[in-house]
Motif scaffolding. Structure first.
Motif, PDB file in Angstrom:
ATOM      1  N   UNK A  37       1.021  -0.976   0.450  1.00 31.65           N
ATOM      2  CA  UNK A  37      -0.239   0.154   0.110  1.00 31.65           C
ATOM      3  C   UNK A  37       0.794   1.061  -0.022  1.00 31.65           C
ATOM      4  N   UNK A  38       1.886   1.367   0.727  1.00 29.99           N
ATOM      5  CA  UNK A  38       3.013   2.558   0.993  1.00 29.99           C
ATOM      6  C   UNK A  38       3.752   2.708  -0.656  1.00 29.99           C
ATOM      7  N   UNK A  39       3.844   1.050  -1.641  1.00 30.01           N
ATOM      8  CA  UNK A  39       4.433   2.084  -2.499  1.00 30.01           C
ATOM      9  C   UNK A  39       3.143   2.397  -3.729  1.00 30.01           C
ATOM     10  N   UNK A  40       2.665   1.926  -3.367  1.00 35.23           N
ATOM     11  CA  UNK A  40       1.251   2.420  -4.450  1.00 35.23           C
ATOM     12  C   UNK A  40       0.888   4.383  -3.682  1.00 35.23           C
ATOM     13  N   UNK A  41       1.643   4.655  -2.814  1.00 33.15           N
ATOM     14  CA  UNK A  41       1.053   6.209  -2.571  1.00 33.15           C
ATOM     15  C   UNK A  41       2.197   6.561  -2.337  1.00 33.15           C
ATOM     16  N   UNK A  42       3.136   5.954  -3.632  1.00 34.28           N
ATOM     17  CA  UNK A  42       5.222   6.973  -3.273  1.00 34.28           C
ATOM     18  C   UNK A  42       5.463   7.217  -2.327  1.00 34.28           C
ATOM     19  N   UNK A  43       4.910   5.748  -1.558  1.00 27.22           N
ATOM     20  CA  UNK A  43       5.938   5.440  -0.509  1.00 27.22           C
ATOM     21  C   UNK A  43       5.554   6.380   0.846  1.00 27.22           C
ATOM     22  N   UNK A  44       5.412   7.296   1.108  1.00 31.64           N
ATOM     23  CA  UNK A  44       4.645   7.453   1.602  1.00 31.64           C
ATOM     24  C   UNK A  44       3.763   6.238   2.897  1.00 31.64           C
ATOM     25  N   UNK A  81      -1.733   8.461  -8.227  1.00 38.98           N
ATOM     26  CA  UNK A  81      -0.521   7.989  -8.353  1.00 38.98           C
ATOM     27  C   UNK A  81      -0.345   6.657  -8.871  1.00 38.98           C
ATOM     28  N   UNK A  82       0.857   6.526  -9.613  1.00 40.93           N
ATOM     29  CA  UNK A  82       0.178   4.872 -10.670  1.00 40.93           C
ATOM     30  C   UNK A  82       0.559   3.407  -9.837  1.00 40.93           C
ATOM     31  N   UNK A  83      -0.938   3.175 -10.970  1.00 36.18           N
ATOM     32  CA  UNK A  83      -1.750   1.864  -9.844  1.00 36.18           C
ATOM     33  C   UNK A  83      -0.671   0.560 -10.122  1.00 36.18           C
ATOM     34  N   UNK A  84       0.501   0.287  -9.486  1.00 37.86           N
ATOM     35  CA  UNK A  84       0.648  -1.298  -8.927  1.00 37.86           C
ATOM     36  C   UNK A  84       0.237  -2.284  -9.646  1.00 37.86           C
ATOM     37  N   UNK A  85       1.189  -3.177  -9.868  1.00 34.57           N
ATOM     38  CA  UNK A  85       0.902  -4.408 -10.949  1.00 34.57           C
ATOM     39  C   UNK A  85       1.584  -4.680 -10.085  1.00 34.57           C
ATOM     40  N   UNK A  86       0.266  -6.026  -9.202  1.00 33.17           N
ATOM     41  CA  UNK A  86       1.722  -6.992  -8.134  1.00 33.17           C
ATOM     42  C   UNK A  86       1.836  -8.263  -9.090  1.00 33.17           C
ATOM     43  N   UNK A  87       1.460  -9.142 -10.643  1.00 37.52           N
ATOM     44  CA  UNK A  87       1.946  -9.952 -11.294  1.00 37.52           C
ATOM     45  C   UNK A  87       3.342  -9.405 -11.618  1.00 37.52           C
ATOM     46  N   UNK A  88       4.052  -8.388 -11.454  1.00 40.65           N
ATOM     47  CA  UNK A  88       5.119  -7.929 -11.823  1.00 40.65           C
ATOM     48  C   UNK A  88       6.460  -8.551 -10.658  1.00 40.65           C
ATOM     49  N   UNK A  89       5.389  -8.761  -9.749  1.00 43.43           N
ATOM     50  CA  UNK A  89       6.650  -9.332  -8.071  1.00 43.43           C
ATOM     51  C   UNK A  89       5.554 -10.225  -7.708  1.00 43.43           C
ATOM     52  N   UNK A  92      -5.614   4.053  -2.044  1.00 50.82           N
ATOM     53  CA  UNK A  92      -4.301   2.709  -2.258  1.00 50.82           C
ATOM     54  C   UNK A  92      -5.494   1.042  -2.298  1.00 50.82           C
ATOM     55  N   UNK A  93      -6.139   0.693  -1.939  1.00 46.41           N
ATOM     56  CA  UNK A  93      -6.521  -0.352  -2.410  1.00 46.41           C
ATOM     57  C   UNK A  93      -6.954  -0.966  -3.521  1.00 46.41           C
ATOM     58  N   UNK A  94      -7.374   0.561  -4.239  1.00 44.39           N
ATOM     59  CA  UNK A  94      -7.253   0.763  -6.047  1.00 44.39           C
ATOM     60  C   UNK A  94      -6.216   0.300  -6.536  1.00 44.39           C
ATOM     61  N   UNK A  95      -5.090   0.564  -6.440  1.00 48.14           N
ATOM     62  CA  UNK A  95      -4.351   1.119  -6.919  1.00 48.14           C
ATOM     63  C   UNK A  95      -3.232  -0.091  -7.035  1.00 48.14           C
ATOM     64  N   UNK A  96      -3.424  -1.064  -5.454  1.00 47.35           N
ATOM     65  CA  UNK A  96      -2.424  -2.048  -5.439  1.00 47.35           C
ATOM     66  C   UNK A  96      -3.798  -2.949  -4.573  1.00 47.35           C
ATOM     67  N   UNK A  97      -3.790  -3.908  -5.841  1.00 45.66           N
ATOM     68  CA  UNK A  97      -5.874  -4.501  -5.071  1.00 45.66           C
ATOM     69  C   UNK A  97      -5.421  -5.504  -4.628  1.00 45.66           C
ATOM     70  N   UNK A  98      -3.914  -5.889  -4.249  1.00 51.36           N
ATOM     71  CA  UNK A  98      -3.767  -7.433  -4.377  1.00 51.36           C
ATOM     72  C   UNK A  98      -3.320  -6.738  -2.640  1.00 51.36           C
TER      73      UNK A  98
END
Length: 497
Positions: free
Chosen positions: A360-367, A453-461, A376-382
Motif C-alpha cells: 500500500x505504501x508503494x502505491x502511495x509514492x512511498x508514504x 498515483x501510479x497503479x501497482x501491478x503485483x503480477x510483476x512481483x 491505495x486499495x484500488x491502486x494495489x488490489x492484492x
C-alpha cells in the motif's frame, strides 16, 4: 523413527551453522542458504510434530550426560507446532520483504542481516525446545542481540534510537530473569526444569513453608523479566519505533516471533518449572491479569492516535500482547489454551499487516501517512485485499483467526466468576477500538483520492503476491480449522504437566 529425536537439536545447530556460513558466502548464496535453513527447520519440526502426536513427548540428552550434569532438549506436540510455525512465519516474512531488501539494506550489511536472521531462529528454537533454565537464558540473550541487529541494520537515526531503547529495556528484563534463575538454583540446586519442578513441589508441600518467600520472589522476577522483554504494557516504549522504522521483513518477524518466543518460554516456566497450580496460588497471575487488561485498552488507544500506518500496526501489537497475558491471568487451562492460540493467530495476522502495508505504501509514492493512503486499495488490489483480511481478523470477524481467539478468551472468562466481568468488558472495548482504527484504515484504502498515483501491478512481483496469498491462507486456515489446532494445543499443554 528414533532418528526424529535428534531433529530438535539438529534444527538449532543447523541455524547456527547457517549463521557462520553467512559471514563468508557471497550475498546471493547467503540469501539462498537462509531460505534453505528455514525450510529445513520447517521440515524437521513437522516430523517432530507428527512423531509426538502418536508417541508423546520425549527428552533428548545432550552428550548422553544424565541429569543434573547434562543438558536436555524436550519436545512435544506444542514444541513441534511452535517451531514449525516460527519457521513458516519467518520464511514468508523474508520473501514478502524481498523486493525492498536491496533498497533498505546496504550491500555491505546484507550478510550481517542473514547472520542475525539465522541466529534469531536458532534462539527461538532453543527457547522452544530447551529443558534447561540457564540454556534458556543464554539463548534469550542471543535473541536480544539478533533482534537488535535486525533493527539497526537500517541506520537512519530512528532505528538506532529504537535499538538502544530496545537494548536498555531488554537488558533490564534479562537481568531480572537471571536473578530469578539464580534464586531458583539457590533453593532447588538444579537448573534442569524437571528436577526444579520436583523440588518446588516439595517446597510448596512443606508445612513450615520455609522457602516460599524466595520462591514467590523468584517466580515474580522470572515473570517480570519476560514480560518486559515481550513488551507487556507499560514496558512497550521501544516497540513502535522498532517495528515502525525497520525493514518490512524485520518488522514482520519482530512483531510475530521475538515477543512470542519469550512468551512461550514463560509458558514452559509456568508449567514445567513452577507447576501450574503453584503458579496460580502465588497470586502473581492477578498482576499479569491487570496489566494484560490495561495493555488491551492502552495499546488500542495509542493505535487510534497514530497517523503512520506502520506505527499504528506496531501499537496494535501492544494490545494483542495484553490479550495473551490476560489469558494467563485467568488462571485456568482454558485461558492458557486461548493465549497459546492467540500466539498463532497474532503472528499470522500481524506479519500480514506489515507485508500488505508495504504494498500500500508503494502505491502511495512511498508514504506511510494514513491520509496519503486514500484509495491505495484500488491502486494495489492484492495488498488492499490482504490488509482487509488482516483487519477483519484483528477485529474478530468470523472465519478468520482473530475471531477464534476472542471466542476462546470469552469462553475462558465465563469459567472464572470473579474475573469474568472485567474480562468481557475489556474484550468488548478492545474489539470496538480495534474496529475504530482498522476499519477506518480499510475505508480510507477504498475511498476516492484526489491525488494521482501510479497503479501497482503485483503480477510483476509474483513472490510478493504468493507471500500475501500464503499469509491470507494461513489466517483463514486458523479460523476455519481451529478445532484440531485447539485440540493439539490442549494436548501439548497436557504434555507439559
Amino acid at each position: 523413527m528414533e532418528i526424529v529425536r535428534n531433529f530438535p537439536a539438529l534444527s538449532i545447530v543447523m541455524c547456527m551453522v547457517g549463521a557462520i556460513l553467512s559471514s563468508v558466502l557471497p550475498k546471493k548464496l547467503t540469501r539462498i542458504l537462509n531460505l534453505l535453513v528455514i525450510t529445513g527447520v520447517m521440515v524437521l519440526s513437522g516430523f517432530v510434530f507428527f512423531y509426538t502426536l502418536s508417541n508423546g513427548s520425549f527428552v533428548y540428552t545432550m552428550g548422553r550426560f544424565p541429569a543434573p550434569w547434562g543438558n536436555e532438549i524436550r519436545a512435544g506436540v506444542l514444541e513441534g507446532m511452535m517451531a514449525f510455525f516460527f519457521g513458516l512465519i519467518m520464511f514468508l516474512s523474508i520473501l514478502g520483504g524481498r523486493r525492498h531488501f536491496d533498497i533498505d539494506v546496504k550491500k555491505s550489511r546484507q550478510n550481517l542481516y542473514f547472520i542475525m536472521t539465522n541466529l534469531l531462529l536458532s534462539s527461538l528454537l532453543a527457547m522452544v525446545y530447551t529443558n534447561d533454565l540457564f540454556t534458556a537464558y543464554v539463548f534469550v540473550e542471543i535473541n536480544t542481540i539478533s533482534a537488535c541487529g535486525l533493527i539497526m541494520v537500517v541506520q537512519n537515526g530512528r532505528t538506532i534510537e529504537a535499538a538502544i531503547r530496545y537494548m536498555v529495556m531488554s537488558l533490564l528484563g534479562s537481568g531480572l530473569f537471571l536473578i530469578g534463575i539464580c534464586i531458583l538454583y539457590d533453593i532447588t540446586g538444579n537448573l534442569l526444569m524437571t528436577p526444579v519442578q520436583n523440588k518446588i513441589a516439595e517446597i510448596a508441600a512443606d508445612p513450615a513453608r520455609t522457602y516460599m518467600v524466595p520462591l514467590v520472589v523468584a517466580i515474580a522476577l522470572l515473570c517480570s523479566g519476560l514480560a518486559i522483554k515481550s513488551a507487556l504494557y507499560p514496558f512497550h516504549s521501544w516497540l513502535p519505533d522498532a517495528y515502525g522504522y525497520s525493514t518490512v521483513s524485520s518488522s514482520a518477524m519482530l512483531s510475530s516471533l521475538v515477543s512470542k518466543g519469550y512468551i512461550f518460554l514463560l509458558i514452559k516456566i509456568i508449567y514445567r518449572v513452577v507447576g501450574f497450580e503453584i503458579f496460580k496460588d502465588s497470586k502473581i497471575i492477578n498482576i499479569l491479569f491487570i496489566f494484560g487488561l490495561i495493555g488491551m485498552i492502552a495499546g488500542s488507544v495509542k493505535a487510534i492516535q497514530e497517523k503512520d500506518i506502520m506505527r499504528m500496526i506496531a501499537y496494535s501489537s501492544v494490545a494483542q500482547i495484553g490479550y495473551i497475558y490476560m489469558g494467563f491471568g485467568l488462571g485456568s487451562e482454558a485461558g492458557m489454551v486461548a493465549s497459546v492460540f492467540h500466539i498463532f493467530s497474532h503472528a499470522a495476522t500481524k506479519s500480514l499487516c506489515f507485508i500488505a502495508a508495504m504494498g500500500l505504501r508503494d502505491a502511495s509514492d512511498g508514504s506511510k501517512k494514513l491520509t496519503e493512503l486514500t484509495g491505495a486499495g484500488y491502486r494495489n488490489v492484492l495488498a488492499g485485499a490482504a490488509f482487509t483480511v488482516a483487519a477483519f481478523s484483528m477485529v474478530g470477524i468470523p472465519a478468520f483467526a482473530g475471531f477464534i481467539s476472542k471466542i476462546l478468551f470469552a469462553q475462558a472468562a465465563v469459567g472464572e466468576p470473579v474475573k469474568m466481568l472485567p474480562t468481557v468488558i475489556c474484550l468488548a472495548i478492545s474489539t470496538i477500538l480495534n474496529a475504530a482504527y482498522f476499519m477506518k484504515t480499510v475505508l480510507r484504502l477504498y475511498s476516492k483520492s484526489d491525488a494521482e498515483y501510479e497503479k501497482v501491478n503485483e503480477l510483476k512481483h509474483p513472490v510478493y503476491a504468493l507471500c500475501l496469498v500464503g499469509f491470507v491462507a494461513l489466517n483463514v486456515a486458523l479460523g476455519i480449522f481451529a478445532v484440531p489446532v485447539v485440540e493439539w494445543i490442549t494436548m501439548g499443554l497436557g504434555m507439559f504437566s
